[in-house]
Design a protein around this motif. Structure first.
Motif, PDB file in Angstrom:
ATOM      1  N   GLN A  87       0.913  -1.030   0.000  1.00  0.00           N
ATOM      2  CA  GLN A  87      -0.347  -0.436   0.053  1.00  0.00           C
ATOM      3  C   GLN A  87       1.030   0.875   0.090  1.00  0.00           C
ATOM      4  OE1 GLN A  87      -2.864  -0.754   3.648  1.00  0.00           O
ATOM      5  NE2 GLN A  87      -4.002  -2.772   2.432  1.00  0.00           N
ATOM      6  N   ASN A  91       2.373   4.052  -3.992  1.00  0.00           N
ATOM      7  CA  ASN A  91       1.276   5.439  -3.495  1.00  0.00           C
ATOM      8  C   ASN A  91       2.216   6.914  -2.959  1.00  0.00           C
ATOM      9  OD1 ASN A  91      -0.508   7.047  -3.079  1.00  0.00           O
ATOM     10  ND2 ASN A  91      -1.392   4.659  -1.184  1.00  0.00           N
ATOM     11  N   LYS A 120      -4.346   0.445  -8.915  1.00  0.00           N
ATOM     12  CA  LYS A 120      -3.910  -0.114  -7.943  1.00  0.00           C
ATOM     13  C   LYS A 120      -3.910   0.601  -6.946  1.00  0.00           C
ATOM     14  CE  LYS A 120      -1.402  -3.087  -5.241  1.00  0.00           C
ATOM     15  NZ  LYS A 120      -1.877  -4.821  -4.584  1.00  0.00           N
ATOM     16  N   HIS A 121      -3.783   2.185  -6.163  1.00  0.00           N
ATOM     17  CA  HIS A 121      -3.693   2.039  -4.622  1.00  0.00           C
ATOM     18  C   HIS A 121      -4.778   3.757  -4.295  1.00  0.00           C
ATOM     19  CE1 HIS A 121       0.115   0.911  -3.615  1.00  0.00           C
ATOM     20  NE2 HIS A 121       0.782   1.461  -5.173  1.00  0.00           N
ATOM     21  N   CYS A 172       1.248   9.203  -8.295  1.00  0.00           N
ATOM     22  CA  CYS A 172      -0.086   8.785  -6.681  1.00  0.00           C
ATOM     23  C   CYS A 172       0.047   9.829  -6.553  1.00  0.00           C
ATOM     24  CB  CYS A 172      -0.067   7.791  -6.014  1.00  0.00           C
ATOM     25  SG  CYS A 172      -0.760   6.249  -7.213  1.00  0.00           S
TER      26      CYS A 172
ATOM     27  N   GLY C 211       3.447  -1.157  -6.150  1.00  0.00           N
ATOM     28  CA  GLY C 211       3.063  -1.801  -5.700  1.00  0.00           C
ATOM     29  C   GLY C 211       2.399  -2.748  -5.431  1.00  0.00           C
TER      30      GLY C 211
END
Lengths: 347, 343, 306
Positions: A87, A91, A120-121, A172, C211
């Motif tokens: 996570q 990010n 994804k984040h 991000c 990630g």
């Protein structure tokens, strides 16, 4: 004091190799404040890449963290699970790699590669993510982005690919950007463009940067503070002006002396090679290559001597009992320039 | 401030200047320097599977060829019907079904040696003509090895010469030679081999010829690619500008540098030639009786497999061990020559 | 692209023409007569037969007739099965061979990819070693040996599948297994090497830095990049399957081209040998062209030019 986001304390990392334990990082401490750029300078093998990789949790399989803390907003990153890491990576902490020619997936469209972290984040839909990817491509200066978003990496030049890698890292809006020699593989003219772009985007996205390089010349225009790394340790830490104009450690002198200047006729180099970290020296690691070495350098590791609030150097030359030595001419010139600067500041 | 907690006393002498420690000592190279071939040998030695394979191959070669004095085809064609189709029998292994001369008939182990004079043993049994299977397998292995090695040698000779000429000449010659290779390699090996065998009389020579003609293109391609890159190496440019003849450059500089490719590729050609010989003989268009090879033995063994499985099992096992050993040896050599393991 | 394809097709035709020419003249050089029961024939009968097969005409004329026929897929009349054209002989058997080959190819490649990628992901562990051993054995054990063993132990002893024949799905299982072991072993080795390379690539590292989890990195960035170059192996696989089918079809008594080819060779049925050779060559050149086109479609880096 500015808002401190990263605090690395007494980090020690070993590598298991066939030859034995390589002590790659030996007690390294540093910090990073919001919005600033910290440069870590050192020759290859000094441990600068290992240090950054530990901050994003991507150390090689044969490495082992032997001690210390990496505090990110007060949370120790060395204690978190792989899930939590996933996570954070891409990010809150993002990374740019050295070689843009191999950093991109050759068979995936550029747009998808840029959009991937956002999906994804941030849970973005594909459409939103592609829209943002397009925006990022424009932001990193890729012309005709609407068309190029559907292209593949081999259709881009090295400089353009590094811009794409930067777009991936920043999409991000991470708090920390780790840049591991991001311009080393590029042409000199393209290097300057990429550095300008990074500075520009740093202001817009408000990210802090840890900038790794072996090239002190790149640091000058980029960093706020500079840490000089050697044989898995920091030898000198200071603001960019302090390191460039008031360097104290003979190794830093050597680095500065080996930079080409307008007046220099021949390039100086530092003779010798770094010590073998399978069996690190007990004193000052730079001593065997140091012209100014003293007996104590071989016996005992120098502590950090404070030069100013922001400047410290680990050399016995700063001990009150140590003899005064005359550094190379170039350094003397810089010291004089530094005095003038400080005098001017006082006025 | 991270003060080193050591017990060194700081005295005024501590700050005496020392001459810069000799930088040479920091630059000493640990361990003796090794030549390329020494490194290859060290890497190869550490690969257990490849080492064992090499030993197995050596043992098989020694047995197959060393036995030439005792086992030859003229003695092998003599039939001895009184010993026909006997299973393996080993001295002192009466307790072990499979090695005690008994065979399963209708679910009961019966002694096949009942009508054979006592004291007669066949370690791998006999075939339908009463010939010792062990002797035939050893002889057959020899023939299979000869076919494979000779075919691989021709393949090597044609491929290396073709590849070097094509890569070295470059330009139009290279272009034409490459088109020829392209055309040949878009014809299935099988078709080339079969046509050769139909035209020539089936037998050892024609199989060797057919295999050599059909399989040299891979070698030629690899040698050409490597020659192209070697051609621009400085030491070769130097030799050329000094007026060294092409033949001399090829033998003195090119071949030694191509040796790893040649060795590895040959090590892969041999098992595929062994396979092809066995395959052709198995379907009856390769080597055929009265001559013997592993393929011939498999062909004969298969006919009686349901009743006398050992007649196929033994040659099959020898063939598989030979193939596995050559493949592992090839892999081991490839890894030893090229530690990155690229293929 | 169009220029490249035209060039490729020209070379295809050139290859086929050369093979046709060479086979024709090789067969003409063959001593003896092609007729099965030649010894019993009188001179008149022979002359009638020669006329029927066109063997009384000058060689050049026969050659041109043959080429013109071959261009339409007409390879003349079989010497062994009187009055049956080679083309219909082959045509009747094409389906079984194609089905068997395709089944073996699909099974081999899919299982190979699974084994190879599991080995690569677990590089250096016992799983990896096991997969390596399996693929070495698969590469080394000749498919006809395996076929005989399967037929006897699985088919006859255990009775799980029919031991021979063609027609039902169950009859295809054992020959498919025997034929697929080669491509399976080769694919597993290939995929393992490719994936180990890819897993240590910078873009996989960047994927992790984004990630992505290990599974996501493998799924999105590793598998496809490792599988794409596999396309280049389809040509060699096709050759191996053609070879394999000759013996596997014989063992399992499958009415395919391979079995016909073996029979024709053993009976010196030259027109059929020539016909099957041409069909095999045609099959291979078409497969090679198709794999090139497919490769350029799935790998954006490859473009079909010189």
């Amino acid at each position: 004091m500015a808002n401190r986001i990263l605090d690395v304390k007494n980090l020690k990392i070993d590598f298991h190799t066939y030859a034995g334990e390589v002590k790659a990082i030996r007690d390294v401490s540093f910090h990073l404040d919001e919005g600033e750029t910290l440069a870590i300078v050192g020759e290859s093998g000094s441990g600068k890449s290992v240090t950054t990789r530990s901050i994003i949790g991507l150390l090689a399989k044969n490495s082992q963290i032997m001690g210390g803390q990496i505090l990110f907003h007060g949370k120790d990153l060395l204690k978190i699970s792989e899930k939590e890491w996933q996570q954070i990576r891409g990010n809150q902490i993002a990374m740019i790699f050295q070689d843009p020619m191999t950093s991109l997936d050759p068979t995936m469209k550029i747009g998808q590669q840029i959009a991937e972290p956002l999906i994804k984040h941030k849970g973005a839909s594909k459409k939103e993510a592609w829209a943002k990817a397009l925006e990022m491509m424009k932001a990193v200066g890729i012309s005709n982005a609407e068309e190029r978003i559907n292209q593949y990496p081999h259709q881009f030049s090295g400089g353009m690919r590094q811009r794409i890698v930067i777009a991936i890292a920043l999409i991000c809006e991470p708090e920390i950007l780790l840049a591991d020699e991001p311009t080393t593989a590029l042409d000199v003219t393209v290097q300057a463009e990429i550095l300008d772009l990074m500075k520009d985007l740093q202001k817009r996205v408000k990210t802090s940067i840890i900038f790794i390089t072996h090239d002190l010349g790149v640091v000058a225009g980029m960093a706020d503070r500079v840490n000089v790394m050697y044989a898995g340790e920091f030898l000198e830490k200071g603001t960019v002006d302090e390191i460039f104009y008031n360097p104290q450690h003979p190794y830093t002198w050597g680095l500065i002396n080996s930079m080409p200047t307008l007046t220099s006729e021949k390039l100086e180099s530092i003779p010798g090679t770094p010590p073998d970290l399978l069996d690190p020296p007990k004193g000052d690691p730079f001593a065997p290559r140091n012209k100014y070495a003293m007996k104590i350098d071989a016996q005992m590791k120098p502590p950090f001597f404070k030069v100013s609030e922001t400047h410290q150097a680990a050399t016995w030359l700063l001990h009150p009992d140590a003899p005064k030595v005359t550094p190379p001419d170039e350094i003397v010139r810089r010291w004089e320039h530094y005095k003038e600067l400080q005098a001017a500041d006082k006025d | 401030m991270d003060q080193d907690a050591s017990n060194v006393k700081i005295t005024p002498e501590s700050f005496e200047h020392v001459e810069k420690g000799d930088t040479q000592s920091a630059e000493h190279i640990s361990g003796p320097s090794l030549s390329f071939m020494q490194n290859v040998w060290i890497r190869f030695k550490s690969n257990k599977a490849a080492m064992i394979s090499a030993v197995i191959i050596i043992v098989m070669v020694v047995i197959a060829f060393g036995s030439s004095f005792w086992i030859n085809n003229s003695s092998l064609v003599k039939s001895a019907p009184q010993y026909a189709n006997l299973p393996a029998k080993w001295k002192g292994f009466d307790w072990l079904n499979g090695l005690n001369g008994k065979i399963k008939q209708n679910g009961v182990w019966t002694d096949a040696y009942a009508s054979v004079p006592a004291g007669k043993y066949f370690v791998a049994g006999t075939d339908y003509l009463g010939r010792s299977l062990a002797q035939r397998i050893i002889y057959g292995t020899k023939i299979s090895l000869i076919v494979a090695v000779v075919a691989a040698f021709f393949d090597l000779a044609i491929g290396v010469a073709y590849g070097i000429i094509s890569g070295w000449k470059g330009g139009m010659t290279d272009n034409i030679m490459q088109r020829i290779i392209e055309i040949i390699s878009s014809v299935p090996t099988l078709v080339i081999v079969v046509l050769m065998l139909v035209v020539l009389k089936p037998g050892i020579t024609s199989i060797i010829l057919a295999l050599a003609i059909s399989s040299w293109t891979t070698m030629a391609r690899q040698i050409r690619a490597e020659t192209l890159s070697l051609k621009n190496e400085e030491y070769i440019l130097a030799a050329r500008s000094l007026g060294e003849s092409t033949f001399k450059i090829a033998t003195k500089h090119l071949i030694p540098n191509l040796s790893s490719i040649i060795i590895i590729q040959t090590m892969y050609t041999i098992p595929s030639a062994i396979f092809f010989e066995a395959f052709l003989s198995f379907i009856g268009i390769g080597i055929s009786a009265p001559e013997t090879s592993l393929g011939v033995l498999l062909n004969e063994g298969q006919k009686n497999f349901q009743f006398l499985p050992y007649q196929m099992w033994y040659p099959a096992a020898v063939l598989c061990v030979l193939m596995i050993a050559f493949n592992l040896l090839g892999d081991g050599l490839r890894d030893a020559f090229d530690p990155k393991g690229q293929r | 692209m169009a220029k490249y394809l035209l060039k490729r097709i020209f070379y295809m035709i050139l290859t086929l023409f050369l093979v046709a020419t060479i086979t024709f003249f090789l067969m003409k050089m063959m001593p003896g007569s092609p007729y099965a029961n030649e010894a019993k024939m009188t001179a008149t009968q022979k002359a009638i037969m020669n006329k029927q097969y066109g063997l009384d005409k000058p060689v050049i004329e026969q050659y041109i007739t043959y080429l013109a026929g071959a261009a339409h897929g007409d390879f003349g009349i079989s010497f062994q099965y009187s009055n049956q054209p080679v083309s219909s002989l082959i045509g009747a058997r094409l389906g079984a061979s194609a089905q068997l080959g395709l089944q073996a190819l699909v099974v081999g490649i899919i299982l190979g990819i699974i084994i190879g990628s599991i080995a690569a992901v677990n590089q250096g562990t016992w799983i990896d070693s096991t997969a390596t051993i399996v693929s070495i054995i698969g590469k080394s054990v000749p498919n006809f040996v395996l076929a005989v063993l399967l037929q006897y132990y699985i088919g006859l002893k255990l009775g799980w599948f029919p031991i021979a024949g063609w027609g039902e799905a169950a009859q295809t299982i054992m020959p498919t297994i025997a034929l697929s072991v080669g491509p399976l072993a080769e694919t597993a080795r290939f995929i393992r090497t490719e994936m180990v390379d890819t897993l240590s690539s910078d873009y996989v590292e960047l994927g992790k830095a984004k990630g992505l989890s290990r599974i996501e990195v493998i799924r999105k960035h590793t598998l496809r990049n490792s599988m794409i170059p596999l396309v280049t192996l389809i040509g060699p696989y096709a050759v191996a399957l053609m070879t394999g089918s000759m013996v596997i079809e014989n063992i399992f008594n499958i009415p395919g081209i391979g079995e016909q080819f073996t029979k024709s060779i053993l009976t010196n049925d030259y027109p059929t040998i020539m016909g099957v050779s041409m069909v095999y060559c045609f099959g291979l050149v078409v497969i090679l062209l198709l794999t090139d086109i497919v490769y350029s479609l799935i790998d954006p880096r490859i473009r079909l030019t010189d």
